[in-house]
Design an enzyme around this catalytic site. Structure first.
Site, PDB file in Angstrom:
ATOM      1  N   ASP A 135       0.869  -1.167   0.000  1.00  0.00           N
ATOM      2  CA  ASP A 135       0.000   0.000   0.000  1.00  0.00           C
ATOM      3  C   ASP A 135       0.915   1.229   0.000  1.00  0.00           C
ATOM      4  O   ASP A 135       2.124   1.107   0.231  1.00  0.00           O
ATOM      5  CB  ASP A 135      -0.884  -0.044   1.252  1.00  0.00           C
ATOM      6  CG  ASP A 135      -1.730   1.196   1.424  1.00  0.00           C
ATOM      7  OD1 ASP A 135      -2.364   1.626   0.451  1.00  0.00           O
ATOM      8  OD2 ASP A 135      -1.730   1.747   2.545  1.00  0.00           O
TER       9      ASP A 135
ATOM     10  N   ASP B 171      -0.164   5.151   1.068  1.00  0.00           N
ATOM     11  CA  ASP B 171      -0.413   6.084   2.166  1.00  0.00           C
ATOM     12  C   ASP B 171      -0.501   5.336   3.491  1.00  0.00           C
ATOM     13  O   ASP B 171      -1.278   4.390   3.645  1.00  0.00           O
ATOM     14  CB  ASP B 171      -1.714   6.855   1.921  1.00  0.00           C
ATOM     15  CG  ASP B 171      -1.639   7.766   0.711  1.00  0.00           C
ATOM     16  OD1 ASP B 171      -1.031   8.839   0.822  1.00  0.00           O
ATOM     17  OD2 ASP B 171      -2.167   7.387  -0.345  1.00  0.00           O
TER      18      ASP B 171
END
Length: 205
Positions: free
Chosen positions: A19, A21
């Site tokens: 991922d 953020d």
């Protein structure tokens, strides 16, 4: 990096999927500014609302609110505002060093952000662009649907169950598990960088 030190992982992984953020970089300041202002404009309590925006596509978040607005256009406007605002974006400690130690063909980013926003934030945090990045624009269903992680594994030519996913948000964790991948956490990146070891199968490839 000392690859002779004891391996952190007991399993060899074909690829690592990240991922963005909250996992590779911290964009909380921007999210609070842009999404907080948007919430106020639409009569929503930002304190109660902001936790729901993490890890999912903007269009999906807005669609669930049932407001008399166009979710697609609102998501576009929010993305433009976030692209223009990168103040306070920093890497998660250890992320850049860890990624630089990986074979570039053995890792990818799977993010709910659109491509332009993702590239802008990575540049702001001085994190290298991966050879492969699956964004919110590449899927018909965003996290917690596993589509993004399944697509990343397929494009890397590996089985999702042979991948290790790094996530911080509940929706992303659900997506990784639904894809059949093993799950890590955002703190693992810094731990591996500090320890001086990455999965041996990746380094030997």
């Amino acid at each position: 990096m000392d690859t002779s030190s004891s391996a952190i992982f007991t399993k060899n992984f074909a690829a690592l999927l990240f991922d963005m953020d909250g996992t590779l970089l911290n964009s909380m300041a921007v999210v609070e500014r842009v999404w907080g202002a948007w919430a106020v404009r639409n009569g929503i309590d930002p304190i109660a609302f902001l936790p729901s925006v993490h890890g999912v596509r903007a269009v999906d978040t807005i669609s669930k609110l049932g407001l008399l607005i166009d979710p697609v256009q609102e998501a576009r406007d929010l993305a433009e505002a976030e692209i223009a605002d990168v103040e306070g974006i920093v890497e998660i400690p250890g992320a850049r060093a860890f990624l630089n130690a990986l074979p570039p063909e053995k890792w990818a980013i799977v993010t709910s952000a659109p491509l332009e926003l993702a590239a802008r934030r990575l540049a702001a945090a001085s994190i290298p662009l991966p050879r492969l990045m699956v964004t919110g624009e590449d899927v018909s269903a965003g996290k917690p649907d596993p589509q993004g992680y399944l697509l990343a594994a397929a494009r890397l030519g590996v089985r999702p169950e042979d991948c290790l996913v790094f996530e911080d948000a509940p929706a992303g964790i659900l997506a990784g598990k639904a894809a059949g991948a093993r799950m890590g956490g955002c703190r693992c990146t810094a731990a591996i960088a500090d320890h001086g070891s990455v999965p041996r199968a990746l380094l030997a490839s």
